[in-house]
Motif scaffolding. Structure first.
Motif, PDB file in Angstrom:
ATOM      1  N   ILE A  75       0.832  -1.209   0.000  1.00 12.86           N
ATOM      2  CA  ILE A  75       0.000   0.000   0.000  1.00 12.86           C
ATOM      3  C   ILE A  75       0.867   1.260   0.000  1.00 12.86           C
ATOM      4  CG2 ILE A  75      -1.584   1.369   1.427  1.00 12.86           C
ATOM      5  CD1 ILE A  75      -2.909  -1.348   2.228  1.00 12.86           C
ATOM      6  N   PHE A  76       1.867   1.299   0.870  1.00 13.75           N
ATOM      7  CA  PHE A  76       2.646   2.524   1.031  1.00 13.75           C
ATOM      8  C   PHE A  76       3.749   2.729  -0.013  1.00 13.75           C
ATOM      9  CE2 PHE A  76       0.803   2.308   5.319  1.00 13.75           C
ATOM     10  CZ  PHE A  76       0.305   3.601   5.397  1.00 13.75           C
ATOM     11  N   PHE A  77       4.299   1.646  -0.551  1.00 11.96           N
ATOM     12  CA  PHE A  77       5.435   1.794  -1.457  1.00 11.96           C
ATOM     13  C   PHE A  77       5.155   1.390  -2.901  1.00 11.96           C
ATOM     14  CE2 PHE A  77       7.358   1.465   2.755  1.00 11.96           C
ATOM     15  CZ  PHE A  77       8.129   2.618   2.758  1.00 11.96           C
ATOM     16  N   PHE A  78       4.131   0.570  -3.126  1.00 12.69           N
ATOM     17  CA  PHE A  78       3.860   0.097  -4.481  1.00 12.69           C
ATOM     18  C   PHE A  78       2.476   0.510  -4.983  1.00 12.69           C
ATOM     19  CE2 PHE A  78       6.907  -3.109  -2.737  1.00 12.69           C
ATOM     20  CZ  PHE A  78       7.991  -2.727  -3.508  1.00 12.69           C
ATOM     21  N   ASN A  79       1.860   1.469  -4.294  1.00 16.14           N
ATOM     22  CA  ASN A  79       0.568   2.031  -4.694  1.00 16.14           C
ATOM     23  C   ASN A  79      -0.530   0.988  -4.895  1.00 16.14           C
ATOM     24  OD1 ASN A  79       1.518   4.741  -4.720  1.00 16.14           O
ATOM     25  ND2 ASN A  79       2.544   4.285  -6.644  1.00 16.14           N
ATOM     26  N   GLU A  80      -0.539  -0.036  -4.049  1.00 20.09           N
ATOM     27  CA  GLU A  80      -1.610  -1.024  -4.099  1.00 20.09           C
ATOM     28  C   GLU A  80      -2.859  -0.442  -3.441  1.00 20.09           C
ATOM     29  OE1 GLU A  80      -0.152  -4.708  -2.476  1.00 20.09           O
ATOM     30  OE2 GLU A  80       1.335  -4.925  -4.061  1.00 20.09           O
ATOM     31  N   PRO A  81      -4.032  -0.952  -3.775  1.00 14.99           N
ATOM     32  CA  PRO A  81      -5.273  -0.372  -3.240  1.00 14.99           C
ATOM     33  C   PRO A  81      -5.380  -0.519  -1.722  1.00 14.99           C
ATOM     34  CG  PRO A  81      -5.741  -2.373  -4.488  1.00 14.99           C
ATOM     35  CD  PRO A  81      -4.292  -2.068  -4.677  1.00 14.99           C
ATOM     36  N   SER A  82      -6.078   0.454  -1.122  1.00 13.78           N
ATOM     37  CA  SER A  82      -6.312   0.420   0.329  1.00 13.78           C
ATOM     38  C   SER A  82      -7.780   0.724   0.614  1.00 13.78           C
ATOM     39  CB  SER A  82      -5.406   1.422   1.039  1.00 13.78           C
ATOM     40  OG  SER A  82      -5.649   2.732   0.564  1.00 13.78           O
ATOM     41  N   ASP A  83      -8.657   0.018  -0.076  1.00 10.82           N
ATOM     42  CA  ASP A  83     -10.089   0.256   0.121  1.00 10.82           C
ATOM     43  C   ASP A  83     -10.552  -0.285   1.476  1.00 10.82           C
ATOM     44  OD1 ASP A  83     -10.554  -2.545  -0.164  1.00 10.82           O
ATOM     45  OD2 ASP A  83     -10.708  -2.311  -2.333  1.00 10.82           O
ATOM     46  N   PHE A  84     -11.786   0.004   1.827  1.00 14.53           N
ATOM     47  CA  PHE A  84     -12.330  -0.354   3.141  1.00 14.53           C
ATOM     48  C   PHE A  84     -12.188  -1.838   3.445  1.00 14.53           C
ATOM     49  CE2 PHE A  84     -15.815  -2.164   5.582  1.00 14.53           C
ATOM     50  CZ  PHE A  84     -15.632  -1.512   6.805  1.00 14.53           C
ATOM     51  N   TRP A  85     -12.607  -2.700   2.543  1.00 13.96           N
ATOM     52  CA  TRP A  85     -12.611  -4.141   2.822  1.00 13.96           C
ATOM     53  C   TRP A  85     -11.205  -4.701   2.974  1.00 13.96           C
ATOM     54  CZ3 TRP A  85     -16.526  -5.989   5.034  1.00 13.96           C
ATOM     55  CH2 TRP A  85     -17.797  -5.515   4.761  1.00 13.96           C
ATOM     56  N   ARG A  86     -10.296  -4.214   2.189  1.00  9.52           N
ATOM     57  CA  ARG A  86      -8.916  -4.685   2.305  1.00  9.52           C
ATOM     58  C   ARG A  86      -8.347  -4.315   3.677  1.00  9.52           C
ATOM     59  NH1 ARG A  86      -4.185  -4.343  -2.197  1.00  9.52           N
ATOM     60  NH2 ARG A  86      -2.791  -5.653  -1.029  1.00  9.52           N
ATOM     61  N   VAL A  87      -8.541  -3.074   4.106  1.00 13.65           N
ATOM     62  CA  VAL A  87      -8.063  -2.631   5.421  1.00 13.65           C
ATOM     63  C   VAL A  87      -8.812  -3.362   6.536  1.00 13.65           C
ATOM     64  CG1 VAL A  87      -7.871  -0.632   6.967  1.00 13.65           C
ATOM     65  CG2 VAL A  87      -7.303  -0.394   4.532  1.00 13.65           C
ATOM     66  N   PHE A  88     -10.105  -3.582   6.367  1.00 13.73           N
ATOM     67  CA  PHE A  88     -10.894  -4.320   7.355  1.00 13.73           C
ATOM     68  C   PHE A  88     -10.310  -5.705   7.591  1.00 13.73           C
ATOM     69  CE2 PHE A  88     -14.253  -7.482   8.087  1.00 13.73           C
ATOM     70  CZ  PHE A  88     -14.750  -7.034   9.305  1.00 13.73           C
TER      71      PHE A  88
END
Length: 106
Positions: A75-88
């Motif tokens: 998420i922080f270095f390769f611009n991968e998605p950080s949508d609600f479900w992924r973070v959940f």
């Protein structure tokens, strides 16, 4: 001390997955060496930890730390998605890792 080894092993798992990505199919020598050093240290520390911690708990925590850490790096270095479900589900995994530590006899 076994839990310290296990957490450190999980950190080296994050390092080896990150180096794997950055090695560009093992064409970048610096990250290829980093991958092999990290994976070796990760497994050595995991082996040391499971001498005391039950293997199922140790393996689950090790892979959990690796999975959570690798997703965070992505998420922080390769611009991968950080949508609600992924973070959940990342937080759910962290809760599961903490739960295994709390119910472990070691």
């Amino acid at each position: 001390m076994a839990w310290f080894y296990l957490i450190l092993a999980g950190c080296f798992e994050v390092a080896f997955t990150t180096c794997l990505k950055l090695s560009n199919n093992f064409t970048n020598l610096k990250f290829s060496i980093g991958f092999f050093l990290s994976i070796t240290l990760s497994f050595l520390l995991l082996n040391k930890a499971v001498q005391t911690i039950p293997i199922g708990t140790g393996y689950a925590v090790w892979t959990g730390i690796g999975a959570v850490g690798t997703v965070i790096i992505g998420i922080f270095f390769f611009n991968e998605p950080s949508d609600f479900w992924r973070v959940f589900f990342i937080f759910l995994l962290i809760g599961s890792i903490l739960g295994l530590k709390l119910v472990s006899v070691q």
